[in-house]
Write an enzyme that holds these catalytic residues in place. Structure first.
Site, PDB file in Angstrom:
ATOM      1  N   ASN A 171       0.856  -1.184   0.000  1.00  0.00           N
ATOM      2  CA  ASN A 171       0.000   0.000   0.000  1.00  0.00           C
ATOM      3  C   ASN A 171       0.902   1.247   0.000  1.00  0.00           C
ATOM      4  OD1 ASN A 171      -1.409   2.251   1.124  1.00  0.00           O
ATOM      5  ND2 ASN A 171      -3.049   0.867   1.720  1.00  0.00           N
ATOM      6  N   ASP A 173      -0.135   4.434   0.036  1.00  0.00           N
ATOM      7  CA  ASP A 173      -0.828   5.649   0.507  1.00  0.00           C
ATOM      8  C   ASP A 173       0.118   6.621   1.221  1.00  0.00           C
ATOM      9  OD1 ASP A 173      -3.120   4.452  -0.334  1.00  0.00           O
ATOM     10  OD2 ASP A 173      -3.978   4.126   1.657  1.00  0.00           O
ATOM     11  N   HIS A 174       1.028   6.047   2.010  1.00  0.00           N
ATOM     12  CA  HIS A 174       1.847   6.925   2.849  1.00  0.00           C
ATOM     13  C   HIS A 174       2.879   7.725   2.059  1.00  0.00           C
ATOM     14  CE1 HIS A 174      -0.134   5.846   6.455  1.00  0.00           C
ATOM     15  NE2 HIS A 174       0.000   4.574   6.172  1.00  0.00           N
ATOM     16  N   ARG A 182       3.173  18.857   1.966  1.00  0.00           N
ATOM     17  CA  ARG A 182       3.599  20.148   1.419  1.00  0.00           C
ATOM     18  C   ARG A 182       2.739  20.600   0.238  1.00  0.00           C
ATOM     19  NH1 ARG A 182       8.764  22.100   3.232  1.00  0.00           N
ATOM     20  NH2 ARG A 182       8.513  21.710   5.440  1.00  0.00           N
ATOM     21  N   HIS A 207      -5.741   3.501  -1.257  1.00  0.00           N
ATOM     22  CA  HIS A 207      -7.062   3.786  -0.695  1.00  0.00           C
ATOM     23  C   HIS A 207      -7.453   5.191  -1.136  1.00  0.00           C
ATOM     24  CE1 HIS A 207      -9.669   3.875   3.235  1.00  0.00           C
ATOM     25  NE2 HIS A 207     -10.354   4.207   2.154  1.00  0.00           N
ATOM     26  N   ARG A 209      -9.658   7.909  -0.521  1.00  0.00           N
ATOM     27  CA  ARG A 209     -10.605   8.293   0.538  1.00  0.00           C
ATOM     28  C   ARG A 209     -11.516   9.405   0.057  1.00  0.00           C
ATOM     29  NH1 ARG A 209     -10.291   7.459   5.939  1.00  0.00           N
ATOM     30  NH2 ARG A 209      -8.944   5.744   6.556  1.00  0.00           N
ATOM     31  N   ARG A 213      -7.352  12.632   1.437  1.00  0.00           N
ATOM     32  CA  ARG A 213      -6.269  13.126   2.302  1.00  0.00           C
ATOM     33  C   ARG A 213      -4.885  12.684   1.834  1.00  0.00           C
ATOM     34  NH1 ARG A 213      -7.367   9.675   7.755  1.00  0.00           N
ATOM     35  NH2 ARG A 213      -9.425  10.541   7.439  1.00  0.00           N
ATOM     36  N   HIS A 214      -4.815  11.555   1.093  1.00  0.00           N
ATOM     37  CA  HIS A 214      -3.495  11.177   0.564  1.00  0.00           C
ATOM     38  C   HIS A 214      -3.580  10.859  -0.939  1.00  0.00           C
ATOM     39  CE1 HIS A 214      -5.216   7.351   1.829  1.00  0.00           C
ATOM     40  NE2 HIS A 214      -4.828   7.470   3.091  1.00  0.00           N
ATOM     41  N   GLU A 234      -8.767   0.305  -2.640  1.00  0.00           N
ATOM     42  CA  GLU A 234      -9.580   0.282  -1.420  1.00  0.00           C
ATOM     43  C   GLU A 234     -10.494   1.494  -1.446  1.00  0.00           C
ATOM     44  OE1 GLU A 234      -7.180   0.456   2.052  1.00  0.00           O
ATOM     45  OE2 GLU A 234      -6.109  -1.376   1.581  1.00  0.00           O
ATOM     46  N   THR A 264      -6.604   5.963  10.392  1.00  0.00           N
ATOM     47  CA  THR A 264      -6.506   4.918   9.380  1.00  0.00           C
ATOM     48  C   THR A 264      -7.752   4.061   9.548  1.00  0.00           C
ATOM     49  OG1 THR A 264      -5.186   3.043   8.594  1.00  0.00           O
ATOM     50  CG2 THR A 264      -5.118   3.474  10.951  1.00  0.00           C
ATOM     51  N   THR A 265      -7.954   3.080   8.654  1.00  0.00           N
ATOM     52  CA  THR A 265      -9.150   2.253   8.755  1.00  0.00           C
ATOM     53  C   THR A 265      -9.149   1.539  10.106  1.00  0.00           C
ATOM     54  OG1 THR A 265      -8.744   1.869   6.427  1.00  0.00           O
ATOM     55  CG2 THR A 265     -10.537   0.630   7.426  1.00  0.00           C
ATOM     56  N   GLU A 315     -10.684  -9.707   3.101  1.00  0.00           N
ATOM     57  CA  GLU A 315      -9.399  -9.330   3.689  1.00  0.00           C
ATOM     58  C   GLU A 315      -9.598  -9.336   5.195  1.00  0.00           C
ATOM     59  OE1 GLU A 315      -7.281  -5.870   2.209  1.00  0.00           O
ATOM     60  OE2 GLU A 315      -6.271  -5.653   4.150  1.00  0.00           O
ATOM     61  N   HIS A 355      -3.310  -4.997   7.766  1.00  0.00           N
ATOM     62  CA  HIS A 355      -3.443  -3.891   8.716  1.00  0.00           C
ATOM     63  C   HIS A 355      -2.537  -4.108   9.906  1.00  0.00           C
ATOM     64  CE1 HIS A 355      -4.949  -0.277  10.479  1.00  0.00           C
ATOM     65  NE2 HIS A 355      -5.615  -0.058   9.356  1.00  0.00           N
ATOM     66  N   GLY A 356      -1.614  -3.157  10.053  1.00  0.00           N
ATOM     67  CA  GLY A 356      -0.726  -3.174  11.214  1.00  0.00           C
ATOM     68  C   GLY A 356       0.381  -4.209  11.137  1.00  0.00           C
ATOM     69  N   GLY A 377       1.317  -1.696   4.321  1.00  0.00           N
ATOM     70  CA  GLY A 377       1.669  -0.341   3.922  1.00  0.00           C
ATOM     71  C   GLY A 377       2.637   0.340   4.862  1.00  0.00           C
ATOM     72  N   HIS A 378       2.125   0.741   6.017  1.00  0.00           N
ATOM     73  CA  HIS A 378       2.873   1.655   6.872  1.00  0.00           C
ATOM     74  C   HIS A 378       4.263   1.146   7.224  1.00  0.00           C
ATOM     75  CE1 HIS A 378       3.936   3.828  10.574  1.00  0.00           C
ATOM     76  NE2 HIS A 378       3.394   4.855   9.915  1.00  0.00           N
TER      77      HIS A 378
HETATM   78  N1  PXP Z   1      -5.676  -3.270   4.372  1.00  0.00           N
HETATM   79  C1  PXP Z   1      -6.606  -2.283   4.496  1.00  0.00           C
HETATM   80  C2  PXP Z   1      -7.994  -2.580   4.108  1.00  0.00           C
HETATM   81  C3  PXP Z   1      -6.243  -0.997   4.936  1.00  0.00           C
HETATM   82  O1  PXP Z   1      -7.163  -0.033   5.040  1.00  0.00           O
HETATM   83  C4  PXP Z   1      -4.889  -0.742   5.243  1.00  0.00           C
HETATM   84  C5  PXP Z   1      -4.470   0.624   5.688  1.00  0.00           C
HETATM   85  O2  PXP Z   1      -4.603   1.536   4.674  1.00  0.00           O
HETATM   86  C6  PXP Z   1      -3.967  -1.807   5.100  1.00  0.00           C
HETATM   87  C7  PXP Z   1      -4.390  -3.035   4.688  1.00  0.00           C
HETATM   88  C8  PXP Z   1      -2.502  -1.615   5.377  1.00  0.00           C
HETATM   89  O3  PXP Z   1      -2.307  -1.366   6.723  1.00  0.00           O
HETATM   90  P1  PXP Z   1      -0.869  -0.892   7.218  1.00  0.00           P
HETATM   91  O4  PXP Z   1      -0.616   0.430   6.578  1.00  0.00           O
HETATM   92  O5  PXP Z   1      -1.042  -0.820   8.694  1.00  0.00           O
HETATM   93  O6  PXP Z   1       0.105  -1.941   6.782  1.00  0.00           O
END
Ligand code: PXP
Length: 406
Positions: A171, A173-174, A182, A207, A209, A213-214, A234, A264-265, A315, A355-356, A377-378
């Protein structure tokens, strides 16, 4: 490390001890997958614990002494194994020892020369043979010998990558979050996606949104044109997003719940409460030829309802596992995920998880069969800020694909 090797047979020619050790480590690390698949030990037991193995590499003289002492056969042989007693196994702590394998590298070298195969290959066969004995096989009669050969060939497949390795989708997004900080156009998530693909990831996730936002609309449009693996979009199941998805046609849409205030979600989609909306969204996306995944908590009724509204995939939300405040709570969350994954797979759904997840907590999940894909992602983008995107992706790939710790 799950394998402990004692080497009393230094200096045997053409034996690459390091390569052998790597093979043994990989085999052990993947073993829980095997146990789970064939239900030979309780899956949650095997997955929660790290099986360990002790290997003694010895000479003909060394193995003769062991063969004589324990089996009254004072002559050399190629491999002997000693299984830990089942009762001891069940009483064992988290690092239980499966047993001991003794291999005469000297005999293995003679056998390799006779059959014209490299010594390391022969050593691998003997390791697998010894392990099959430890897992309860024997070749006392023809029927059990056949069964043992089958088990050995499954172990060999496992060692040579025959387990279903999950895909890793990143992911980005970040990257867009940094750009938006900026309000300019650097760094570009589209460029990042190319680098992620070059590093070997199996897909890109973004994602879009409602509050943008990103990720921006322009990113999704460009990604659709440039992503060569697959693009997972997403989004919330809103009218606006459904129109965008049907226009852009990502390879898969993941429906997620969305609240403006959240960082975040925060939780899975409540498919039961929003059954009709989700069902309509799924069927609209299907009409546009887009498979649909639903991001849900690891709960039985959510999975059954996801199947019922014709989703292609779920998921499983791994956030509670990832954020568990104690090892025992993490164990509980892990078990919940395990059950959910099994049920989803049995129901015929493809299974994603995310996630996480990070470099520490993903390995245990990577060993779970039936998870087809991880969405991360993160952790990867955060590491990329320090070590570079390619290295961060490769390091995560090595965990997800082999389940072997770095
Ligand atoms: N899956 C879904 C559905 C999410 O919303 C996210 C966060 O955007 C992720 C996975 C990835 O999560 P993380 O950024 O914590 O790895």
């Amino acid at each position: 490390m799950p394998v402990f090797i004692t080497d009393e047979a230094f200096g045997v020619q053409n034996f690459n001890r390091l390569a052998f050790e790597r093979q043994a480590q990989a085999l052990l690390a993947r073993l829980p997958v095997f146990l789970q698949k064939s239900d030979e030990l309780s899956a949650s037991f095997a997955l929660k614990h790290e099986p360990q193995l002790s290997i003694l590499l010895t000479t003909d003289e060394g193995i003769t002494a062991i063969n004589g002492r324990w089996f009254n056969r004072p002559w050399p042989t190629n491999v002997i194994s000693f299984a830990q007693q089942a009762d001891d196994l069940l009483a064992a702590g988290p690092d239980f020892v499966l047993g001991d394998i003794v291999i005469s590298v000297e005999t293995a070298a003679k056998e390799a020369a006779q059959s014209g195969v490299p010594l390391n290959l022969r050593m691998e066969d003997l390791l697998i043979h010894g392990l099959a004995h430890i897992l309860g096989e024997d070749h006392e009669d023809e029927q059990s010998a056949v069964q043992m050969r089958q088990r050995e060939s499954r172990l060999k497949n496992l060692l040579n990558g025959g387990n279903n390795m999950a895909d890793l989708c990143i992911n980005v997004d970040h990257i867009a979050t940094i750009r938006q900080a900026r309000g300019g156009n650097e760094p570009d998530p589209v460029t990042a996606a190319s680098l992620v693909e070059l590093a070997g990831a199996d897909g890109i996730v973004v994602h879009l949104r409602e509050d943008r936002r990103h990720i921006q609309d322009r990113d999704v449009e460009l990604l659709r044109r440039t992503v060569k693996t697959r693009l997972n979009l997403e989004m919330a199941a809103t009218e606006e997003m459904l129109s965008i998805a049907c226009e852009i046609r990502p390879d898969v849409v993941t429906l997620v719940p969305e609240r403006r205030q959240e960082l975040t979600t925060e939780g899975g989609l409540d498919v039961i409460a929003h059954r009709d909306t989700v069902k309509r969204a799924v069927s609209r996306l299907h009409e546009a030829g887009i498979p649909v995944s639903l991001f849900i908590n690891p709960e039985e009724e959510q999975i059954r309802t996801a199947a019922n509204v014709q989703a292609d995939c779920v998921e499983i939300h791994t956030g509670r596992y990832a954020d568990a405040p104690s090892p025992s709570q993490q164990d509980e969350e892990f078990d919940r995920i395990l059950e959910a994954v099994r049920l989803a797979a049995e129901t015929g759904l493809r299974v994603h998880a995310g996630h996480g997840l990070n470099y520490r907590n993903v390995t245990r999940l990577a060993a779970v069969s039936f998870i087809d894909e991880f969405s991360i992602g993160h952790a990867v983008i955060a590491r990329a800020a320090l070590v570079g995107l390619e290295r961060a992706v490769r390091e995560m790939l090595s965990l997800v694909k082999s389940g072997v710790p770095l």
